[in-house]
Write a protein that holds these residues in place. Sequence first.
Motif, mmCIF file in Angstrom:
data_model
loop_
_atom_site.group_PDB
_atom_site.id
_atom_site.type_symbol
_atom_site.label_atom_id
_atom_site.label_comp_id
_atom_site.label_asym_id
_atom_site.label_seq_id
_atom_site.Cartn_x
_atom_site.Cartn_y
_atom_site.Cartn_z
ATOM 1 N N ASP B 23 51.234 33.168 53.869
ATOM 2 C CA ASP B 23 51.289 34.618 53.641
ATOM 3 C C ASP B 23 50.121 35.344 54.311
ATOM 4 O OD1 ASP B 23 53.519 34.397 51.968
ATOM 5 O OD2 ASP B 23 52.233 33.897 50.242
ATOM 6 N N VAL B 24 49.156 34.551 54.788
ATOM 7 C CA VAL B 24 47.915 35.176 55.278
ATOM 8 C C VAL B 24 47.757 35.010 56.782
ATOM 9 C CG1 VAL B 24 45.389 35.164 55.119
ATOM 10 C CG2 VAL B 24 46.783 34.824 53.057
ATOM 11 N N TRP B 25 47.743 33.762 57.258
ATOM 12 C CA TRP B 25 47.467 33.497 58.685
ATOM 13 C C TRP B 25 48.565 34.053 59.567
ATOM 14 C CZ3 TRP B 25 42.876 33.121 57.818
ATOM 15 C CH2 TRP B 25 42.244 32.153 57.054
ATOM 16 N N HIS B 36 43.734 42.250 41.556
ATOM 17 C CA HIS B 36 43.287 40.860 41.584
ATOM 18 C C HIS B 36 44.250 40.014 42.410
ATOM 19 C CE1 HIS B 36 40.174 41.925 38.973
ATOM 20 N NE2 HIS B 36 40.781 41.763 37.794
ATOM 21 N N TYR B 37 43.675 39.178 43.254
ATOM 22 C CA TYR B 37 44.502 38.361 44.150
ATOM 23 C C TYR B 37 44.259 36.885 43.871
ATOM 24 C CZ TYR B 37 44.861 42.733 46.759
ATOM 25 O OH TYR B 37 45.091 44.022 47.108
ATOM 26 N N HIS B 38 45.327 36.130 43.953
ATOM 27 C CA HIS B 38 45.200 34.677 43.874
ATOM 28 C C HIS B 38 45.657 34.107 45.203
ATOM 29 C CE1 HIS B 38 46.317 30.490 42.979
ATOM 30 N NE2 HIS B 38 45.276 30.555 42.143
ATOM 31 N N ILE B 196 39.213 37.967 44.378
ATOM 32 C CA ILE B 196 40.057 37.215 45.318
ATOM 33 C C ILE B 196 39.754 35.750 45.045
ATOM 34 C CG2 ILE B 196 40.623 36.774 47.731
ATOM 35 C CD1 ILE B 196 39.542 39.581 48.384
ATOM 36 N N SER B 197 40.621 35.117 44.282
ATOM 37 C CA SER B 197 40.356 33.763 43.817
ATOM 38 C C SER B 197 41.110 32.766 44.672
ATOM 39 C CB SER B 197 40.755 33.638 42.352
ATOM 40 O OG SER B 197 40.558 32.319 41.919
ATOM 41 N N TYR B 208 46.357 38.318 37.786
ATOM 42 C CA TYR B 208 46.637 38.520 39.216
ATOM 43 C C TYR B 208 47.786 39.479 39.434
ATOM 44 C CZ TYR B 208 43.763 34.319 39.700
ATOM 45 O OH TYR B 208 42.753 33.420 39.628
ATOM 46 N N GLN B 209 47.619 40.448 40.328
ATOM 47 C CA GLN B 209 48.731 41.335 40.682
ATOM 48 C C GLN B 209 49.439 40.832 41.925
ATOM 49 O OE1 GLN B 209 45.730 42.979 39.779
ATOM 50 N NE2 GLN B 209 46.285 44.639 38.391
ATOM 51 N N GLN B 210 48.748 40.007 42.714
ATOM 52 C CA GLN B 210 49.401 39.481 43.914
ATOM 53 C C GLN B 210 49.002 38.035 44.125
ATOM 54 O OE1 GLN B 210 48.937 41.999 47.322
ATOM 55 N NE2 GLN B 210 50.254 40.742 48.614
ATOM 56 N N LYS B 211 50.018 37.203 44.421
ATOM 57 C CA LYS B 211 49.730 35.795 44.677
ATOM 58 C C LYS B 211 50.107 35.471 46.112
ATOM 59 C CE LYS B 211 49.974 34.169 39.982
ATOM 60 N NZ LYS B 211 50.298 33.056 39.083
ATOM 61 N N LEU B 212 49.192 34.838 46.809
ATOM 62 C CA LEU B 212 49.419 34.529 48.227
ATOM 63 C C LEU B 212 49.319 33.029 48.433
ATOM 64 C CD1 LEU B 212 46.949 37.254 49.456
ATOM 65 C CD2 LEU B 212 49.436 37.373 49.774
#
Lengths: 397, 214
Positions: B23-25, B36-38, B196-197, B208-212
């Motif tokens: 979801d990131v790279w 809050h992000y996981h 950002i955990s 967490y409001q968003q999980k990546l």
Amino acid sequence: MNKLLVKILWGKQSYFQLVLTLLALVVGVLVMAITFNLYLNFKEVLSDNDAFSNNYLVINKSVGYLNTFGLTSTSFKAEEIEDIKNSKKVKGAVPFIANQFDVAIRKGAPFNFYSELFVEGVPRNFIDNVPNEFRWQEGDAEVPVILSNEMYNLLSFGYSPTKTGFPQVPKSALMSTDFDLELRGVQKDVKMKTRIVGFSDRVNSILVPLEFLKWANKNIGRGAQNDFSRVLLEVEDAADHQLQEFLDAKGYVANKDKLLAGSGKSKIKLFLSVLGLIGGLIVILTLNTLVMNIQLLISKAKAELKMLFSLGYRLNTLFSYMFYGFVVMQLFPLIIIYAILPFLNASIQQGLNEFMPNLQMTLFTEVLALPIAVLVLSVLVMAVFLKRFLRLSVLSD
Amino acid sequence: MSEIVLNKIIPHPIRENFSPISDVWGKEISFQSGTHYHVCAPSGTGKTTLSHILYGLRHDYDGTLLNNGKVAKDWKPDDWSVYRQQTISIIYQDLKLLEEYTALENIQIKNRLTNFFSEKEIVENAEKLGVSYLLNKSCKTISRGERQRISILRALSQPFHFLILDEAFSHLDEGNTKKAIALINDICDKNKASVISCNLFEDAHFNYQQKLKL
């Protein structure tokens, strides 16, 4: 001030090498300062424009019993002067033109002074400190005179105190006084005025303009001169060995003290230059060592520096905490230098007083400014390298 | 309110073998302060790399990182220093404490930058994590779990909009983890800040409001 930051950046360092380096800096700066001070104290003696000048010599032939009875002559013929001129070590040679008539000066109160004397003439360009008034042309009633400083001293300290009534006069007063000049020759007697317009270190004589002497010899005295008793030489170096051998071989006598002073002078100059160079070299080497010390200190604290930067410390903050440390350290050599310098100067004076009893060594302001100048330079050098090493070390991966 | 935008970022070390379903790279994502992000990241997918890119410790990536609209690669060292004093904080996986110094000194060296807490508040926070008795001990002599709590206290001793947690509770038992989470939540709420955990596994430590996935 963040004491914790000081502790982290400086706490782990070892100072032994730094202390040694700073001691070397003290030695280097002291050598430089003392040399500089010696130079400033002896500057007048060492410069080329005075009595100690190494480029001019007065020669004559030695006087023996034969001269007393008139069997040989101590005078130079024109060919001999030509011969001297052609010598490799001689740049120029001119005879002293002497008066071929009697000269006397007279002055009423407060001097009450009368004396027979002699006058001499050499070309203008052979005289030092020639004032503009030192000119004469036919019809002028006043003859300007340049007196040698040595004669002035004789007059002030030898003649005046012993002769009642003749005052010791400062040069400026003497220069504003005119004397009666009495010229008595085979052709006629003439009265003129004379005034001292300058003082010379180079030529130990009473100098009048050459034009005046030529006119007076021709119109008052016995006419133009064919042989000369003294010759003024312009040379490369009066202390030169070949020159001395040449003069000895010809049987000419030079003013020996000048020869000695000349050779001593070049030795002192050499000594001071070498000493100054050594001092400068020590300072340069010390600065180089200081830069290496900085590199070492930075590399020892590299982990801490990187950590502090990653925590949010600015490079400039880290720089100033290290830099102030170095600046504070520079204060110690500065204090030591200023504490030692006067003592060193005094002990050098004491040492030299054995040979020169009247010597007073002044500590010049320029000399006192030198340590500050060197340490400011060293601080600037440190700032440049510290900044560079710090950046490299913190920003490297 | 702060924002971090990752625009098609691909770190050089994993250029050839990053997961296409990440979801990131290589994607465009944004982190907003207050949310809050996981980030769930199995080994080798670049969890610590992501933390370090966000915190500005490494710049070896393709794509663009925008901090509040500014291209991070154009930043000078000083810009990062200000950012790390005011906007972002991190709890490192490897803690990065100065071992020769006491626990309190390790916390203070961060706190002094902004004087965010008084020494009394630092002691209070340490009490909440049960490590106040360690504060004057050298970090060399205390256990890994204790050091991890000191590292958490250090990261909290500044204003921030983002707190990056890189396996922040790996050496804590459940009870101590809960205490740490409570303190972090408390301070984040006051700062209106984000967590950002980054973790190996899914967890429910924060709301967490968003999980990546990396």
